[in-house]
Design a protein around this motif. Structure first.
Motif, PDB file in Angstrom:
ATOM      1  N   HIS A  21       0.862  -1.246   0.086  1.00 15.10           N
ATOM      2  CA  HIS A  21       0.053  -0.033  -0.059  1.00 15.10           C
ATOM      3  C   HIS A  21       0.769   1.200  -0.120  1.00 15.10           C
ATOM      4  O   HIS A  21       0.514   2.138  -0.667  1.00 15.10           O
ATOM      5  N   HIS A  25       0.406   3.479  -3.398  1.00 17.00           N
ATOM      6  CA  HIS A  25      -0.408   4.494  -3.080  1.00 17.00           C
ATOM      7  C   HIS A  25       0.215   5.675  -2.538  1.00 17.00           C
ATOM      8  O   HIS A  25      -0.309   6.867  -2.905  1.00 17.00           O
ATOM      9  N   PRO A  27       0.910   7.364   0.386  1.00 18.38           N
ATOM     10  CA  PRO A  27       0.104   8.150   1.263  1.00 18.38           C
ATOM     11  C   PRO A  27       1.192   9.316   1.710  1.00 18.38           C
ATOM     12  O   PRO A  27       2.209   8.963   1.773  1.00 18.38           O
ATOM     13  N   SER A  31      -1.563   8.501   8.836  1.00 13.64           N
ATOM     14  CA  SER A  31      -2.950   8.152   9.171  1.00 13.64           C
ATOM     15  C   SER A  31      -3.644   7.470   7.802  1.00 13.64           C
ATOM     16  O   SER A  31      -4.773   6.944   8.070  1.00 13.64           O
ATOM     17  N   GLN A  32      -3.013   7.938   6.544  1.00 14.80           N
ATOM     18  CA  GLN A  32      -3.571   7.461   5.570  1.00 14.80           C
ATOM     19  C   GLN A  32      -3.723   5.899   5.124  1.00 14.80           C
ATOM     20  O   GLN A  32      -4.166   5.168   4.377  1.00 14.80           O
ATOM     21  N   LEU A  33      -2.665   5.331   6.128  1.00 12.77           N
ATOM     22  CA  LEU A  33      -2.625   3.874   6.028  1.00 12.77           C
ATOM     23  C   LEU A  33      -4.029   3.009   6.507  1.00 12.77           C
ATOM     24  O   LEU A  33      -4.110   1.935   6.175  1.00 12.77           O
ATOM     25  N   SER A  34      -4.914   3.935   7.012  1.00 10.10           N
ATOM     26  CA  SER A  34      -6.379   3.369   7.424  1.00 10.10           C
ATOM     27  C   SER A  34      -6.872   2.828   6.126  1.00 10.10           C
ATOM     28  O   SER A  34      -7.912   2.230   6.019  1.00 10.10           O
ATOM     29  N   GLU A  35      -6.806   3.706   5.014  1.00  7.79           N
ATOM     30  CA  GLU A  35      -7.207   3.134   3.614  1.00  7.79           C
ATOM     31  C   GLU A  35      -6.761   1.772   3.332  1.00  7.79           C
ATOM     32  O   GLU A  35      -7.243   1.329   2.318  1.00  7.79           O
ATOM     33  N   CYS A  36      -5.922   1.171   3.824  1.00  8.48           N
ATOM     34  CA  CYS A  36      -5.161  -0.170   3.508  1.00  8.48           C
ATOM     35  C   CYS A  36      -6.196  -1.179   4.613  1.00  8.48           C
ATOM     36  O   CYS A  36      -5.645  -1.377   5.477  1.00  8.48           O
ATOM     37  N   GLY A  37      -7.490  -1.371   4.047  1.00  8.65           N
ATOM     38  CA  GLY A  37      -8.295  -2.322   4.517  1.00  8.65           C
ATOM     39  C   GLY A  37      -8.844  -2.088   6.093  1.00  8.65           C
ATOM     40  O   GLY A  37      -8.997  -2.748   6.716  1.00  8.65           O
ATOM     41  N   GLY A  38      -8.723  -0.721   6.519  1.00  9.20           N
ATOM     42  CA  GLY A  38      -9.048  -0.489   7.767  1.00  9.20           C
ATOM     43  C   GLY A  38      -8.008  -0.469   8.989  1.00  9.20           C
ATOM     44  O   GLY A  38      -8.159  -0.285  10.107  1.00  9.20           O
ATOM     45  N   THR A  41      -7.655   1.282  12.590  1.00  7.02           N
ATOM     46  CA  THR A  41      -8.904   1.938  13.199  1.00  7.02           C
ATOM     47  C   THR A  41      -9.813   0.847  14.017  1.00  7.02           C
ATOM     48  O   THR A  41     -11.004   1.388  14.460  1.00  7.02           O
TER      49      THR A  41
END
Length: 99
Positions: A21, A25, A27, A31-38, A41
């Motif tokens: 990711h 991507h 990032p 915090s944008q690592l949350s876009e990697c399947g959550g 979070t």
């Protein structure tokens, strides 16, 4: 931890998936690592590890080495990581998402 070991137990995200990711991507913030399947979070246990992987990614990008996939091996085994996460959850510091 090895590449196929889970980093985020709440959402079953491996270190390999996080590194890919980062590489694909790119990032701008950890915090944008949350876009990697959550990742990060759920209970929050993996957040310090995600931040460290992001910092290593930024360092590799700044050095223009292109070796993002060669992030340092963690000095902790997958078993130790899972055990410490269990203790974290049992102590009430994080709550995994309902299944």
């Amino acid at each position: 931890m090895k590449l196929d070991d889970k980093v985020c137990y709440c959402f079953h995200i491996s270190k390999r998936k996080i590194i890919n990711h980062l590489r694909i991507h790119r990032p701008r913030r950890a915090s944008q690592l949350s876009e990697c399947g959550g990742a990060g979070t759920g209970c929050g246990w993996c957040v310090p590890y995600l931040k460290r992987y992001f910092a290593e990614y930024e360092k590799a990008a700044a050095e223009d080495s292109g070796k993002i996939t060669d992030l340092q091996e963690d000095s902790i085994t997958a078993e130790e990581y899972a055990e410490q996460r269990d203790q974290y959850i049992q102590s009430g510091k994080g709550t995994p998402p309902a299944r």
